[in-house]
Design a protein around this motif. Structure first.
Motif, PDB file in Angstrom:
ATOM      1  N   LEU A 201       2.450 -10.002  -2.701  1.00 57.12           N
ATOM      2  CA  LEU A 201       2.835  -8.741  -2.071  1.00 57.12           C
ATOM      3  C   LEU A 201       4.146  -8.873  -1.303  1.00 57.12           C
ATOM      4  CD1 LEU A 201      -0.698  -7.795  -0.767  1.00 57.12           C
ATOM      5  CD2 LEU A 201       0.662  -6.355  -2.305  1.00 57.12           C
ATOM      6  N   ASP A 202       4.942  -7.816  -1.347  1.00 58.15           N
ATOM      7  CA  ASP A 202       6.135  -7.749  -0.513  1.00 58.15           C
ATOM      8  C   ASP A 202       5.709  -7.640   0.955  1.00 58.15           C
ATOM      9  OD1 ASP A 202       9.254  -6.997  -0.672  1.00 58.15           O
ATOM     10  OD2 ASP A 202       8.316  -5.791   0.906  1.00 58.15           O
ATOM     11  N   PRO A 203       6.442  -8.247   1.876  1.00 62.11           N
ATOM     12  CA  PRO A 203       6.063  -8.151   3.293  1.00 62.11           C
ATOM     13  C   PRO A 203       5.920  -6.717   3.797  1.00 62.11           C
ATOM     14  CG  PRO A 203       7.746  -9.830   2.993  1.00 62.11           C
ATOM     15  CD  PRO A 203       7.616  -9.116   1.679  1.00 62.11           C
ATOM     16  N   ASP A 204       6.623  -5.789   3.163  1.00 60.46           N
ATOM     17  CA  ASP A 204       6.554  -4.392   3.581  1.00 60.46           C
ATOM     18  C   ASP A 204       5.748  -3.544   2.587  1.00 60.46           C
ATOM     19  OD1 ASP A 204       8.219  -4.819   5.841  1.00 60.46           O
ATOM     20  OD2 ASP A 204       9.986  -4.775   4.532  1.00 60.46           O
ATOM     21  N   ALA A 205       4.848  -4.165   1.855  1.00 62.01           N
ATOM     22  CA  ALA A 205       4.054  -3.448   0.842  1.00 62.01           C
ATOM     23  C   ALA A 205       3.279  -2.297   1.469  1.00 62.01           C
ATOM     24  CB  ALA A 205       3.101  -4.415   0.151  1.00 62.01           C
ATOM     25  N   VAL A 206       3.084  -1.243   0.672  1.00 58.78           N
ATOM     26  CA  VAL A 206       2.411  -0.027   1.137  1.00 58.78           C
ATOM     27  C   VAL A 206       1.293   0.342   0.174  1.00 58.78           C
ATOM     28  CG1 VAL A 206       2.677   2.430   1.618  1.00 58.78           C
ATOM     29  CG2 VAL A 206       4.512   0.839   2.235  1.00 58.78           C
ATOM     30  N   GLY A 208      -1.367   3.565   0.537  1.00 58.12           N
ATOM     31  CA  GLY A 208      -1.903   4.643   1.362  1.00 58.12           C
ATOM     32  C   GLY A 208      -1.425   4.518   2.797  1.00 58.12           C
ATOM     33  N   ASP A 209      -2.377   4.418   3.727  1.00 59.06           N
ATOM     34  CA  ASP A 209      -2.030   4.286   5.140  1.00 59.06           C
ATOM     35  C   ASP A 209      -1.803   2.836   5.555  1.00 59.06           C
ATOM     36  OD1 ASP A 209      -2.247   7.023   5.519  1.00 59.06           O
ATOM     37  OD2 ASP A 209      -4.390   6.910   5.974  1.00 59.06           O
ATOM     38  N   LEU A 210      -2.030   1.920   4.641  1.00 62.09           N
ATOM     39  CA  LEU A 210      -1.844   0.494   4.964  1.00 62.09           C
ATOM     40  C   LEU A 210      -0.378   0.129   4.852  1.00 62.09           C
ATOM     41  CD1 LEU A 210      -4.842  -1.020   2.957  1.00 62.09           C
ATOM     42  CD2 LEU A 210      -4.784  -0.346   5.368  1.00 62.09           C
ATOM     43  N   ARG A 211       0.097  -0.649   5.814  1.00 60.19           N
ATOM     44  CA  ARG A 211       1.480  -1.070   5.830  1.00 60.19           C
ATOM     45  C   ARG A 211       1.558  -2.572   6.076  1.00 60.19           C
ATOM     46  NH1 ARG A 211       1.538   3.406   4.421  1.00 60.19           N
ATOM     47  NH2 ARG A 211       2.933   5.140   4.951  1.00 60.19           N
ATOM     48  N   GLY A 212       2.347  -3.245   5.218  1.00 55.69           N
ATOM     49  CA  GLY A 212       2.549  -4.684   5.418  1.00 55.69           C
ATOM     50  C   GLY A 212       1.728  -5.513   4.443  1.00 55.69           C
ATOM     51  N   GLY A 213       2.321  -6.593   3.944  1.00 53.62           N
ATOM     52  CA  GLY A 213       1.674  -7.423   2.953  1.00 53.62           C
ATOM     53  C   GLY A 213       0.349  -7.999   3.405  1.00 53.62           C
ATOM     54  N   GLU A 214       0.268  -8.476   4.641  1.00 56.17           N
ATOM     55  CA  GLU A 214      -0.972  -9.095   5.109  1.00 56.17           C
ATOM     56  C   GLU A 214      -2.086  -8.063   5.264  1.00 56.17           C
ATOM     57  OE1 GLU A 214      -0.487 -11.532   8.516  1.00 56.17           O
ATOM     58  OE2 GLU A 214       0.822 -12.979   7.501  1.00 56.17           O
ATOM     59  N   ALA A 218      -5.487  -8.192   3.086  1.00 54.47           N
ATOM     60  CA  ALA A 218      -6.800  -8.235   3.724  1.00 54.47           C
ATOM     61  C   ALA A 218      -7.715  -7.149   3.174  1.00 54.47           C
ATOM     62  CB  ALA A 218      -6.645  -8.078   5.243  1.00 54.47           C
ATOM     63  N   PHE A 219      -7.131  -5.997   2.874  1.00 55.59           N
ATOM     64  CA  PHE A 219      -7.927  -4.898   2.323  1.00 55.59           C
ATOM     65  C   PHE A 219      -8.428  -5.221   0.920  1.00 55.59           C
ATOM     66  CE2 PHE A 219      -8.156  -1.047  -0.289  1.00 55.59           C
ATOM     67  CZ  PHE A 219      -9.093  -0.315   0.413  1.00 55.59           C
ATOM     68  N   PHE A 220      -7.580  -5.804   0.088  1.00 55.04           N
ATOM     69  CA  PHE A 220      -7.937  -6.025  -1.306  1.00 55.04           C
ATOM     70  C   PHE A 220      -8.693  -7.325  -1.555  1.00 55.04           C
ATOM     71  CE2 PHE A 220      -4.835  -2.692  -2.326  1.00 55.04           C
ATOM     72  CZ  PHE A 220      -5.497  -2.035  -3.355  1.00 55.04           C
ATOM     73  N   ALA A 221      -8.677  -8.248  -0.611  1.00 57.49           N
ATOM     74  CA  ALA A 221      -9.353  -9.523  -0.832  1.00 57.49           C
ATOM     75  C   ALA A 221     -10.835  -9.316  -1.114  1.00 57.49           C
ATOM     76  CB  ALA A 221      -9.167 -10.436   0.381  1.00 57.49           C
ATOM     77  N   GLY A 222     -11.282  -9.693  -2.304  1.00 60.44           N
ATOM     78  CA  GLY A 222     -12.675  -9.566  -2.693  1.00 60.44           C
ATOM     79  C   GLY A 222     -13.091  -8.194  -3.169  1.00 60.44           C
ATOM     80  N   ARG A 223     -12.160  -7.241  -3.286  1.00 61.68           N
ATOM     81  CA  ARG A 223     -12.540  -5.860  -3.589  1.00 61.68           C
ATOM     82  C   ARG A 223     -12.468  -5.475  -5.067  1.00 61.68           C
ATOM     83  NH1 ARG A 223     -12.962  -1.766   0.234  1.00 61.68           N
ATOM     84  NH2 ARG A 223     -12.766  -2.477   2.388  1.00 61.68           N
ATOM     85  N   ALA A 224     -11.538  -6.034  -5.820  1.00 63.53           N
ATOM     86  CA  ALA A 224     -11.279  -5.511  -7.171  1.00 63.53           C
ATOM     87  C   ALA A 224     -12.216  -6.108  -8.209  1.00 63.53           C
ATOM     88  CB  ALA A 224      -9.828  -5.767  -7.546  1.00 63.53           C
TER      89      ALA A 224
END
Length: 287
Positions: A201-206, A208-214, A218-224
């Motif tokens: 991820l780019d450090p400024d990845a977007v 929806g309302d999520l901003r920032g690579g980390e 954190a949102f996608f870890a384990g989700r897909a």
């Protein structure tokens, strides 16, 4: 009345092909529909006593309408390079020497790159290429439509074909790189590999309302877990399906080797209009 019925029957018989031809020449479903409607107005007023080849006659009329529209667009200096194909793409670009059948399929395989290149061609080049390479219209028929000799029409199509072939190679390379990134992202997400996600991820990845690579990682870890790699309108993406029906589509914006944006679409009407090809783990394709 009998003649009008004959015209209506012949037009209905060829309408799907005429619309497909107009779409590929104009790159816009709305403009294609306008072109076919204008062609119908013309043929409904025309005499048919000398018509021996209805398909060729209708092709010529639609082509001339499209030529006028392309020339008007060019005169207005419209920038239509962002138009994307909405209908399924069925062609496969060959890797070996190309023959007439391969060239006829090339236009559909290039996808977005084709539309960008076609918009850079002159109207005459565009018509010569699309009519001959996609719809197998002879140069003897194309020449009068664009006010050129058959030999000149052949040269225009050849020039356009070279540019399209270059776009096909560039488009394939871009899709291949993006596919690897999307595939790696889905694998890291399924494995819950936070570090790998951050790396992708780019450090400024977007998202929806999520901003920032980390934050995104954190949102996608384990989700897909159920998301699958797919081609959506020919572009690598991810699809979540339920009972065999796509319910969510994730599209990725990639800059270099990093994901800068992920868009998640769950609107059933929009998803229904997409051409989705799910890619199994073995690299094959299934619709």
């Amino acid at each position: 009345m009998v003649e009008q019925d004959w015209v209506g029957e012949r037009f209905a018989e060829h309408q799907d092909r005429l619309h497909a031809m107009a779409y590929r020449m104009l790159g816009s479903p709305g403009e294609a529909e306008d072109a076919v409607q204008e062609a119908w107005l013309r043929v409904s007023r025309a005499g048919t006593g000398q018509v021996e080849n209805p398909g060729g006659w209708l092709t010529t009329i639609v082509a001339r309408v499209c030529l006028n529209m392309l020339e008007a667009r060019r005169n207005r200096r419209e920038d239509s390079a962002g138009a994307l194909p909405d209908e399924p793409q069925t062609g496969i670009r060959p890797t070996g020497p190309s023959g007439p059948e391969d060239e006829a399929l090339m236009a559909d395989s290039v996808g977005v790159a084709l539309m960008v290149v076609l918009d850079a061609l002159t109207p005459a080049e565009r018509l010569a290429f699309v009519l001959h390479d996609v719809f197998a219209v002879s140069f003897a028929e194309i020449g009068p439509i664009i006010d050129r000799s058959p030999a000149a029409a052949r040269q225009l199509a050849s020039r356009a074909r070279r540019r399209v072939q270059g776009a096909a190679g560039a488009s394939d390379a871009a899709r291949s790189a993006k596919r690897e990134i999307v595939e790696a992202f889905l694998a890291a997400s399924r494995d819950g590999d936070f570090a790998a996600l951050v790396e992708l991820l780019d450090p400024d990845a977007v998202v929806g309302d999520l901003r920032g690579g980390e934050e995104v990682a954190a949102f996608f870890a384990g989700r897909a877990q159920a998301a699958r790699l797919a081609l959506v309108d020919g572009v690598p993406a991810a699809v979540w399906s339920h009972l065999g029906r796509p319910k969510a589509v994730m599209t990725f914006t990639v800059d270099g080797d990093r994901v800068t944006r992920i868009d998640v679409d769950t609107d059933p009407d929009r998803i229904r209009d997409l051409d989705i090809v799910v890619l199994p783990a073995d690299g094959g394709e299934r619709r």
